[in-house]
Structure formats: C-alpha cells, structure tokens
Design a protein around this motif. Structure first.
Motif, PDB file in Angstrom:
ATOM      1  N   HIS A  98       0.931  -1.315   0.027  1.00 20.48           N
ATOM      2  CA  HIS A  98      -0.056   0.026  -0.025  1.00 20.48           C
ATOM      3  C   HIS A  98       0.909   1.427   0.006  1.00 20.48           C
ATOM      4  N   LEU A  99       1.807   1.370   0.732  1.00 22.43           N
ATOM      5  CA  LEU A  99       2.904   2.275   0.787  1.00 22.43           C
ATOM      6  C   LEU A  99       3.483   2.492  -0.533  1.00 22.43           C
ATOM      7  N   ALA A 100       3.863   1.581  -1.200  1.00 26.39           N
ATOM      8  CA  ALA A 100       4.317   1.684  -2.655  1.00 26.39           C
ATOM      9  C   ALA A 100       3.387   2.110  -3.576  1.00 26.39           C
ATOM     10  N   VAL A 101       2.106   1.856  -3.431  1.00 24.12           N
ATOM     11  CA  VAL A 101       0.930   2.441  -4.239  1.00 24.12           C
ATOM     12  C   VAL A 101       0.903   3.729  -4.111  1.00 24.12           C
ATOM     13  N   ARG A 102       0.643   4.242  -2.780  1.00 27.29           N
ATOM     14  CA  ARG A 102       0.790   5.810  -2.527  1.00 27.29           C
ATOM     15  C   ARG A 102       1.874   6.500  -2.912  1.00 27.29           C
TER      16      ARG A 102
END
Length: 309
Positions: A206-210
């Motif tokens: 999720h952090l990578a997507v953000r």
C-alpha cells in the motif's frame, strides 16, 4: 461477502430505501440539468448524470465511496469486473487506474450517481484495535463491491441533501460524513475495508502504491521503491500486483498516460509538452505507449474525444 448477482436478485427495495434513493435522485436532477459531472460545495462530493450508455474508458479511481442511485456502472481492474447499481456500492481504497463504463442509462432514466472522496487518515480513528489487521500475507484487491444497507443509504441521502443547504455544511457535513464511514465499516464487507485502511498505513505494498501515485512523473527504479518500503523487489512485485492487478511499471505508465490525456484535453498545447510534463524523456516512446493504450496517437485521440457527444 455476497456476490453481485446475489445482491441484484434480492427483490424489491424497502419503502425506506426507495425514499432515500428518490431524495438523492431529486438533488442530482436539480443540480445537473444536463449530462456531466459536478463538484459540489459539500466536502469530497461529486455528482454525475449521463442519459446514454458510456463505453469503457480508462480513468483513475481515488480513495472513494461510489454510489449509483439510477442505472448501472462497470469497472475493470485488470481481469476483474466490478458491477454496482442502486442495490450496491463500490469502495476504492487506493489510487488505481481502471477501465469504467456506464452500462445502463437512457434519456428517460439517466444514470445518476455520486462519489465521496476521502483521505484514509480521517477514518483511522474509527478503527478500534479489534479491526486492525495490517499484517495480511497478501494484500486484497483495492476495489470491492458490497450490498447497500438502509441505514447507510439514509446517511448518504442526508449528506447529499446538504447540496441544497450550503449554510449547514460546516456544522453537519463532518458529522454525517463520519456516520457514513462508520456505517460502511459496521456493514457488509466492513472488516475488509478496515483491513485495507489499516494496511494503507502499514502494509508495504500500500505504501508503494501511495508513493507511485504521488511520484509517477519521477524516474523510479523498482529496486529503490522496494528499498523504500522495506521489501525485496520480488515480494514488492507480487504484493503490488495482488493489490492493483498490475506491476509497478504498468501502474506508473498508466498513471502517466492518463494524466497526459487530461492535460491534452485541458490547456497543454502540444504533445511534446504533455509527454515531458508526465515524466517521459522520449516523445516518440510516449506516442507509441499512448497509441498502444488508447488505440490512437495523442492528437487523433484528443480530436476524437473533443468531437464526441
């Protein structure tokens, strides 16, 4: 969670649900006399009206709660298809490029819908410790559809009615907005949303997507992104694809192309300027990628879109 087919076959609406749907329809029809999208003065609330079916088009879904009150919409995330209508709602927990189409709309019964964008931060305090499970082995897809419940629809109707009463927005919008998200978390599929919301702050994928959603214009190496979120490149690739149905490189490319198309349809005068502004170093590569994704070179695609009804 129930399937969409199960949800659609559960029979007629209750009187309470019918009343709420009619209240929302009335606001949308009063606000939108013609087809289009409308940003309201109510925080995060967009209204939509289309009197004809709209073919599948690429777009970016942001973290949002999407509700159809008349008609039907379909959203494709890779090979997955999500259908929602007045019996259901759709939640997007991430920024993600999708294909979407209005699959049911007529002049006499136009497609009417609304979207409430949100920041995951505003929902974290609604999640008690019992809800938070951010250590999922594999992230769940960032889109999902669930059955619309009467209490949730009633809260949404009150929120939409603030369009007619802007003087009440500062006082009532925060309360009813909080109630809406509470009803989603407490309702069907709420545990999944809570996990996704919690994961958006703790799960590396999720952090990578953000990060990519905010930095898609930059040159980002997968190895550097993996290091940033403390994952191996292979694990990041696997988890990222489970969440978005695409690889990090595919995600970044689609975000760039969708933004370039938006720029070309607004005020950017040239293909070269659009290409450079979204992070491409080669205009010829941009043109090839654009034509492969949208089906036409940039200039022809923009001309077609501007001539479309």
């Amino acid at each position: 969670m129930s399937t969409v087919q199960d949800i659609m076959e559960r029979g007629p609406s209750s009187p309470r649900r019918s009343e709420c749907l009619e209240r929302i329809r009335a606001v949308i029809l009063e606000t939108l006399r013609e087809d289009g999208a409308h940003a309201t003065a109510v925080p995060g609330l967009m209204l939509y009206r289309w009197s004809v079916k709209r073919p599948s088009r690429p777009r970016v879904y942001r973290p949002s709660l999407c509700v159809v009150v008349q008609g039907e919409k379909q959203v494709w995330l890779g090979s997955q298809v999500f259908t929602y209508n007045p019996a259901t709602y759709l939640v997007s927990s991430i920024h993600v490029p999708v294909q979407s189409s209005v699959s049911r709309a007529t002049a006499s019964e136009p497609y009417l819908a609304l979207c409430m964008q949100f920041d995951p931060e505003e929902l974290v305090d609604l999640l008690g410790d019992a809800w938070i499970r951010a250590d999922e082995a594999v992230p769940e897809t960032g889109l999902w559809v669930a059955r619309m419940e009467d209490q949730l629809l009633d809260a949404i109707a009150r929120y939409v009615d603030l369009v007619r009463h802007p003087e009440d927005v500062p006082y009532l919008a925060p309360l009813w907005r909080r109630e809406i998200f509470y009803r989603v978390i407490r309702g069907e599929g709420g545990q999944r949303w809570a996990r996704l919301l919690a994961a958006s702050y703790a799960n590396p994928a999720h952090l990578a997507v953000r990060y990519l959603a905010e930095h898609f214009r930059d040159h980002v190496r997968i190895e550097d992104l993996a290091l940033l979120v403390k994952m191996s490149p292979s694990a990041l690739h696997r988890h990222f694809k489970a969440l978005t149905n695409m690889t990090p490189i595919q995600y970044q490319k689609r975000m760039r192309l969708l933004e370039a198309r938006r720029l070309l349809l607004s005020d950017v005068p040239s293909v070269t300027e659009a290409a450079l502004s979204v992070g491409y170093e080669s205009v010829s590569q941009f043109t090839r990628d654009y034509a492969r994704f949208f089906g036409l070179p940039p200039s022809k695609d923009v001309k077609r879109l501007r001539l479309a009804p």
